[in-house]
Motif scaffolding. Structure first.
Motif, mmCIF file in Angstrom:
data_model
loop_
_atom_site.group_PDB
_atom_site.id
_atom_site.type_symbol
_atom_site.label_atom_id
_atom_site.label_comp_id
_atom_site.label_asym_id
_atom_site.label_seq_id
_atom_site.Cartn_x
_atom_site.Cartn_y
_atom_site.Cartn_z
ATOM 1 N N HIS A 1 66.455 71.382 74.005
ATOM 2 C CA HIS A 1 67.349 70.264 73.689
ATOM 3 C C HIS A 1 66.557 68.969 73.512
ATOM 4 C CE1 HIS A 1 70.136 73.185 75.416
ATOM 5 N NE2 HIS A 1 71.118 72.534 74.792
ATOM 6 N N THR A 2 65.527 68.800 74.315
ATOM 7 C CA THR A 2 64.692 67.596 74.193
ATOM 8 C C THR A 2 63.970 67.583 72.854
ATOM 9 O OG1 THR A 2 64.366 67.584 76.600
ATOM 10 C CG2 THR A 2 62.837 66.278 75.278
ATOM 11 N N TRP B 1 64.885 69.101 70.137
ATOM 12 C CA TRP B 1 65.889 68.948 69.081
ATOM 13 C C TRP B 1 66.283 67.479 68.915
ATOM 14 C CZ3 TRP B 1 71.556 71.135 69.319
ATOM 15 C CH2 TRP B 1 72.134 71.042 68.049
ATOM 16 N N SER B 2 66.344 66.739 70.021
ATOM 17 C CA SER B 2 66.776 65.332 69.972
ATOM 18 C C SER B 2 65.873 64.481 69.087
ATOM 19 C CB SER B 2 66.821 64.736 71.385
ATOM 20 O OG SER B 2 65.507 64.634 71.930
ATOM 21 N N GLU C 1 67.431 64.625 65.624
ATOM 22 C CA GLU C 1 68.870 64.330 65.514
ATOM 23 C C GLU C 1 69.150 62.988 66.187
ATOM 24 O OE1 GLU C 1 71.197 65.817 63.966
ATOM 25 O OE2 GLU C 1 70.384 67.800 63.473
ATOM 26 N N GLU C 2 68.917 61.938 65.443
ATOM 27 C CA GLU C 2 69.012 60.597 66.022
ATOM 28 C C GLU C 2 70.416 60.270 66.514
ATOM 29 O OE1 GLU C 2 68.167 55.944 64.718
ATOM 30 O OE2 GLU C 2 67.485 57.597 63.448
ATOM 31 N N ILE D 1 72.753 62.173 67.782
ATOM 32 C CA ILE D 1 73.171 62.836 69.029
ATOM 33 C C ILE D 1 71.995 62.992 70.002
ATOM 34 C CG2 ILE D 1 75.110 64.090 68.006
ATOM 35 C CD1 ILE D 1 73.271 66.546 67.829
ATOM 36 N N ALA D 2 70.975 62.194 69.785
ATOM 37 C CA ALA D 2 69.765 62.305 70.610
ATOM 38 C C ALA D 2 70.071 62.089 72.091
ATOM 39 C CB ALA D 2 68.708 61.322 70.136
ATOM 40 N N ASP D 3 70.906 61.062 72.373
ATOM 41 C CA ASP D 3 71.214 60.769 73.778
ATOM 42 C C ASP D 3 71.955 61.934 74.447
ATOM 43 O OD1 ASP D 3 70.002 58.338 73.561
ATOM 44 O OD2 ASP D 3 71.859 57.210 73.231
ATOM 45 N N SER D 4 72.884 62.531 73.694
ATOM 46 C CA SER D 4 73.633 63.663 74.246
ATOM 47 C C SER D 4 72.713 64.849 74.509
ATOM 48 C CB SER D 4 74.754 64.074 73.288
ATOM 49 O OG SER D 4 75.710 63.037 73.165
ATOM 50 N N LEU D 5 71.817 65.125 73.581
ATOM 51 C CA LEU D 5 70.889 66.245 73.766
ATOM 52 C C LEU D 5 69.959 66.016 74.951
ATOM 53 C CD1 LEU D 5 69.986 66.934 70.017
ATOM 54 C CD2 LEU D 5 71.263 68.440 71.559
ATOM 55 N N LYS D 6 69.483 64.783 75.086
ATOM 56 C CA LYS D 6 68.620 64.479 76.228
ATOM 57 C C LYS D 6 69.395 64.582 77.544
ATOM 58 C CE LYS D 6 65.466 61.432 73.700
ATOM 59 N NZ LYS D 6 64.980 60.027 73.515
#
Length: 455
Positions: free
Chosen positions: A295-296, A298-299, A302-303, A305-310
């Motif tokens: 997920h890190t 991938w972030s 994906e700017e 949804i980066a915060d959600s993935l992190k």
């Protein structure tokens, strides 16, 4: 003779009057005391039996890293003095007068073998000991010798189990740090259960084991029964089993036998399932360690949804750490107790068979007397001695049976309560982690909606 294994130490306060209690649990030392290291107890289904001759030689890979004295237990303190005055029986207010710790595993490499010895430190205020403190080194086969001597001296007492000589295929290498720490803890429990036993604790061979230097113990071992004597005992045991069941076995021992068979079946199933659960938990843990970092990574691409993935990656990492703690609780608390009582079930079967052998010897003499027309006085005297022997065996087993059941029930309650608490903490921690993530996502969503509604 004063043993050379004595270590000068301050005299302990004399024990309070009153007999020793029978409810000692032989548990591990408290946190911070020698023996607090970790290591999973391993799957019984993966056990590989070793050759019989390994009772004398414990040969394994000559890894030079094993030559460091404290390489296996870096957290073990040098002095065991913290043990003093820490223990009380739950149902006995008197202080203990015998404290034993097994620690400091050390490798020994010779021209023909490599083996591990453990330091055994004893502190006592008993008058029959010449000193208040002893320190000796013992290897696994010395523990086997002690167990056999206790069984020989007390055939119908329940002798605590020793860990097997085993390799856990696919899980741990024999004599790795993990294996040695698991064995050390089991040997520590073995000696403390003996020390807490109201009869075994005063056995002379037990005292010699705790106090004699290696050469003295070796000399004492040679004074035991010879090969022919041991063969005679084996022949008598086989002959007794061939004769069939005992004719006059008291009902309570038949009930004990039925109980042990049921107990053995249930505890073996629990042991196997618990090890399977631990194995699956470890596989889940390994997958989780790879799951979060994805997920890190991938972030980065994906700017939006980066915060959600992190955030998801952080939650997985926290849950992964909670899972690791839960696994440690299983390996340190549940698995060792279940497996110890698997071994106890075999010991109980052996004790009941030895009682039946004594009973069978009496029955055969009574039958012989009924068929004899001469030498009746001689047979009558022998039967009288055998009747006394059977009565002593029955009384010893009755008392030890009640004591063992009380300890078993106490151990199981404590273990299952501990597992329940660990599970509760695990799920609470994971729940709080994901709830916090959801709350943060809800706030971010509201902020975005507000910004879109503004002209």
């Amino acid at each position: 003779m004063e043993a050379e294994g004595q270590v000068p130490g301050p005299p302990l306060p004399p024990p309070s009057p009153g007999g020793r209690g029978g409810a000692g649990t032989g548990t591990e030392l408290p946190a911070g005391a020698p023996g607090a290291a970790r290591g999973p107890l391993l799957a019984a289904a993966d056990v590989l039996a070793l050759d019989d001759e390994e009772d004398d030689l414990e040969v394994f890979s000559k890894d030079t890293s094993l030559t460091e004295v404290n390489s296996f237990s870096p957290s073990v303190p040098i002095s065991p003095s913290s043990m003093i005055n820490q223990y009380k029986f739950e149902d006995e207010p008197e202080l203990k007068d015998l404290f034993i710790t097994v620690d400091d595993p050390e490798s020994h490499i010779t021209a023909i073998e490599t083996f591990i010895t453990y330091r055994v430190v004893t502190k006592t205020s008993r008058g029959e000991f010449d000193s208040s403190e002893y320190e000796v080194r013992r290897r696994y086969q010395d523990f086997l010798w002690l167990k056999s001597k206790l069984e020989e001296a007390h055939p119908t007492l329940i002798i605590p189990p020793l860990p097997e000589k085993f390799i856990m295929k696919g899980m741990v290498e024999r004599f790795s740090d993990e294996f040695i720490e698991t064995r050390r803890k089991a040997l520590h429990k073995f000696l403390n259960r003996i020390a807490d036993h109201p009869t075994l604790t005063f056995n002379e061979d037990f005292k010699i084991f705790l106090t004699a230097q290696a050469w003295e113990l070796s000399s004492h071992k040679k004074q035991g029964p010879g090969l022919l004597s041991r063969m005679g005992q084996t022949v008598r045991a086989v002959a007794s089993s061939v004769r069939g069941g005992v004719k006059n076995r008291p009902e309570m021992f038949t009930e004990m036998n039925d109980y042990v068979e049921t107990f053995s079946q249930k505890i073996n199933v629990l042991d196997k399932i618990a090890h399977r659960i631990y194995k699956e938990e470890r596989e889940y843990f390994n997958e989780m360690k790879e799951y979060g970092p994805i997920h890190t990574l991938w972030s980065a691409s994906e700017e939006d949804i980066a915060d959600s993935l992190k955030g998801v990656a952080s939650c997985i990492d926290k849950c992964c750490k909670a899972t690791e703690k839960r696994m440690a609780g299983l390996s340190e608390n549940l698995l060792p107790i279940l497996h110890e009582y698997v071994l106890y079930s075999d010991i109980l079967m052996g004790v009941l068979k030895r009682r039946d052998q004594i009973q069978g010897e009496l029955d055969s003499r009574v039958d012989a007397l009924a068929n004899k027309k001469t030498e009746k006085d001689l047979f009558s005297e022998e039967i009288g001695k055998l009747e006394d022997k059977v009565e002593c065996a029955n009384n010893a087993l009755k008392a030890d049976w009640d004591r063992w059941k009380q300890n078993m029930q106490c151990d199981m309650r404590s273990t299952f309560t501990n597992v329940a608490e660990n599970n509760l903490h695990y799920y609470e921690e994971c729940l709080a982690t994901w709830e916090s993530f959801l709350a943060s996502q809800t706030v971010d969503l509201h902020v975005e909606e507000d910004s879109e509604e503004r002209p």
